[in-house]
Design an enzyme around this catalytic site. Structure first.
Site, PDB file in Angstrom:
ATOM      1  N   HIS A  49       2.153   3.660  -2.632  1.00 15.10           N
ATOM      2  CA  HIS A  49       3.543   4.012  -2.311  1.00 15.10           C
ATOM      3  C   HIS A  49       3.750   5.524  -2.385  1.00 15.10           C
ATOM      4  O   HIS A  49       4.372   6.138  -1.509  1.00 15.10           O
ATOM      5  CB  HIS A  49       4.493   3.352  -3.320  1.00 15.10           C
ATOM      6  CG  HIS A  49       4.791   1.917  -3.059  1.00 15.10           C
ATOM      7  ND1 HIS A  49       5.320   1.461  -1.877  1.00 15.10           N
ATOM      8  CD2 HIS A  49       4.656   0.816  -3.856  1.00 15.10           C
ATOM      9  CE1 HIS A  49       5.503   0.144  -1.949  1.00 15.10           C
ATOM     10  NE2 HIS A  49       5.099  -0.268  -3.137  1.00 15.10           N
ATOM     11  N   GLU A  94       5.489  -1.076   1.858  1.00 14.12           N
ATOM     12  CA  GLU A  94       4.606  -2.051   1.235  1.00 14.12           C
ATOM     13  C   GLU A  94       3.253  -2.131   1.947  1.00 14.12           C
ATOM     14  O   GLU A  94       2.229  -2.396   1.319  1.00 14.12           O
ATOM     15  CB  GLU A  94       5.263  -3.426   1.180  1.00 14.12           C
ATOM     16  CG  GLU A  94       6.412  -3.540   0.199  1.00 14.12           C
ATOM     17  CD  GLU A  94       6.024  -3.218  -1.238  1.00 14.12           C
ATOM     18  OE1 GLU A  94       4.829  -3.381  -1.603  1.00 14.12           O
ATOM     19  OE2 GLU A  94       6.904  -2.796  -1.998  1.00 14.12           O
ATOM     20  N   HIS A 135      -1.666   0.265  -6.472  1.00 16.25           N
ATOM     21  CA  HIS A 135      -0.527  -0.160  -5.645  1.00 16.25           C
ATOM     22  C   HIS A 135       0.564   0.919  -5.629  1.00 16.25           C
ATOM     23  O   HIS A 135       1.035   1.329  -4.557  1.00 16.25           O
ATOM     24  CB  HIS A 135       0.035  -1.480  -6.186  1.00 16.25           C
ATOM     25  CG  HIS A 135       1.197  -2.005  -5.415  1.00 16.25           C
ATOM     26  ND1 HIS A 135       1.074  -2.935  -4.406  1.00 16.25           N
ATOM     27  CD2 HIS A 135       2.533  -1.745  -5.506  1.00 16.25           C
ATOM     28  CE1 HIS A 135       2.263  -3.210  -3.903  1.00 16.25           C
ATOM     29  NE2 HIS A 135       3.174  -2.510  -4.568  1.00 16.25           N
ATOM     30  N   GLU A 136       0.970   1.367  -6.808  1.00 21.35           N
ATOM     31  CA  GLU A 136       2.055   2.358  -6.873  1.00 21.35           C
ATOM     32  C   GLU A 136       1.623   3.701  -6.302  1.00 21.35           C
ATOM     33  O   GLU A 136       2.417   4.396  -5.667  1.00 21.35           O
ATOM     34  CB  GLU A 136       2.550   2.510  -8.309  1.00 21.35           C
ATOM     35  CG  GLU A 136       3.145   1.244  -8.927  1.00 21.35           C
ATOM     36  CD  GLU A 136       4.240   0.596  -8.098  1.00 21.35           C
ATOM     37  OE1 GLU A 136       4.938   1.313  -7.355  1.00 21.35           O
ATOM     38  OE2 GLU A 136       4.394  -0.644  -8.179  1.00 21.35           O
TER      39      GLU A 136
END
Length: 501
Positions: A270, A296, A266-267
């Site tokens: 980003h 997101e 997830h990070e």
């Protein structure tokens, strides 16, 4: 205005904006340090340092000198389309920031710093009351911020719009009303079927090996470790100081492998967005992400559409088994795929499945809206939270740490952020569906562990534009239509009806 005059003024504008960015990113470095390595006794002075830098950046950005420069450039007819957009967006930001006094900015920074450290202590003690007082002061200031910014219909609109231009209570009520019942129906359908097994994730996985696996995962995604680094923090996050220095954090639970794996993915999603922003636009709007919602969409796309796909499991299960042969050696790719996609209402948002995740977001949205409407106070948060989890997912919250203290966002003053997680997921489904149409053999590439073409496609379709377009404008440019939630619903139904047969 002559071409040479326009060029000279625009050069002054760039220099001014980059000097302001230098100050802001210096503060960001201190904030990153605060969440990773800051000694406990340094918290007080760190708050002072951050407040000073925030006040300094605010004064520079709201100076009359910059206002005159922006006004002069707005009349120029010798600028490129990108330059015109930079001036328009900066003027909009300037007018917004001009509404705040330097004293307000300094006080808000100090209150946020104090709130962050009391949140850390409250989590350690599992006691919301240790956070409640500072949070109440912060909520009071966010209400004041909404009044200063102004709004047409609802005070919460002012804060929502900060995270995604055009977001409002009216829009989000409609979105959540549209998605709520289909999600409940699908959840009921799934719960009538035998549950899939994910117990293999809840074994002992040594911290060092988890760390090494996480580093391999983010490298394989294309995260440039010469332009970033990964560390451990209380709550995973991504921060950037420019496109050549984008940092991520993760957290590791030795008894839950999933905690680390999908927070890393997830990070890193980003971070790939930040690393793909145009270097030439540093300090300018076109060097910044389109919105928090589009941000997101990038992290959720990598986390779910790639990192929870069968193709990804087929490639990565053997890799996982190399790190943890005793724990995972008996699994098949289908066992792994079904297990990591188990649907089961749970306590923790960041560990939730793709379906029930949005109930977590709705609860936070409704809670923040109630705070802004003065229907509840901060002292009411634990009860509101617990009652909402019982109503939405029939989940009983055992304590504050696993309940209303689980997210860092409020301690950062990020009210209005949570809805971007759901909106980002909806955009992600639509963008990924378009990527599948435009990238031949994408599924096979993911299965081989070589999704480089997906990253390059996202760089070309999303990352390179910065703030050139709003979320809806960018979505239409990439997919041919504005946000269409049916892409997300079709994706969920197809995926989970397959998993639960």
């Amino acid at each position: 205005m002559s071409t040479s005059t326009s060029a000279g003024l625009y050069s002054q504008y760039e220099s001014t904006m980059r000097r302001i960015a230098d100050i802001r990113y210096a503060a960001a470095v201190l904030q990153w340090d605060q969440e990773t390595y800051l000694p406990a006794k340094g918290a007080g002075f760190r708050g002072q340092q951050l407040a000073t830098l925030s006040e300094l950046a605010h004064n520079e950005f709201t100076s009359d000198r910059l206002g005159v420069l922006l006004n002069d450039l707005s009349y120029s007819n010798n600028l490129t389309d990108q330059q015109v957009r930079n001036i328009a967006l900066t003027t909009e930001d300037y007018q917004r920031n001009k509404k705040f006094s330097a004293a307000f900015v300094r006080k808000l920074t100090e209150v946020i710093n104090k709130s962050y450290h009391s949140w850390i202590e409250a989590r350690k003690a599992n006691d919301f009351s240790l956070f409640a007082g500072d949070l109440a002061e912060l909520v009071k200031m966010k209400k004041e911020e909404a009044q200063i910014l102004g709004y047409r219909h609802h005070p919460y609109d002012a804060l929502l719009n900060d995270h995604d231009k055009g977001a409002s209570v009216q829009l989000l009520d409609k979105v959540f009303d549209t998605i709520r019942e289909p999600l409940r129906a699908l959840l009921t359908e799934i719960q009538s079927m035998p549950q899939v097994n994910n117990s293999f994730l809840q074994q002992h996985f040594p911290k060092g090996k988890q760390w090494d696996l996480g580093m391999q995962l983010i490298r394989d995604m294309g995260y440039d470790l010469e332009a970033g680094r990964q560390d451990i923090s209380e709550h995973p996050f991504t921060t950037n100081f420019n496109c050549k220095d984008v940092r991520v954090t993760t957290r590791i639970d030795e008894n839950d492998l999933g905690n680390m794996v999908w927070s890393c993915i997830h990070e890193a999603g980003h971070a790939l967005y930040e690393q793909g922003l145009p270097e030439t636009q540093y300090g300018l709007p076109l060097g910044e992400p389109a919105s928090y919602t589009i941000h997101e969409s990038q992290s959720r796309l990598w986390e779910n559409h790639v990192g929870r796909s069968l193709a990804w499991c087929q490639h990565y299960l053997p890799v996982f088994q190399q790190y943890f042969p005793e724990q995972l050696g008996h699994l098949t790719s289908m066992d792994f795929y079904r297990g990591i996609n188990q649907v089961n209402p749970s306590l923790i948002r960041t560990e939730a499945d793709e379906l029930t995740y949005h109930f977590h977001v709705m609860i936070r949205y409704e809670l923040e809206k109630a705070l802004m409407e003065d229907k509840i106070t901060t002292a009411d948060i634990p009860d509101f939270w617990n009652e909402s989890y019982l109503r939405y997912m029939n989940v009983k919250v055992p304590d504050h740490r696993q309940g209303c203290l689980q997210d860092v966002h409020w301690s950062h003053g990020s009210f209005g952020y949570f809805p971007t997680y759901s909106l980002g997921s909806f955009y992600a489904a639509q963008i990924f569906a378009t990527a599948e149409k435009n990238i031949p053999g994408l599924d096979q590439q993911i299965q081989k562990g070589t999704p480089d073409s997906l990253l390059q496609w996202l760089r070309n379709q999303v990352h390179r534009y910065g703030r050139m377009y709003t979320s809806e404008e960018l979505c239409k440019k990439v997919t041919g239509e504005t946000l269409n939630i049916s892409y997300f619903l079709q994706y969920l139904q197809r995926k989970y009806r397959g998993i639960y047969e």
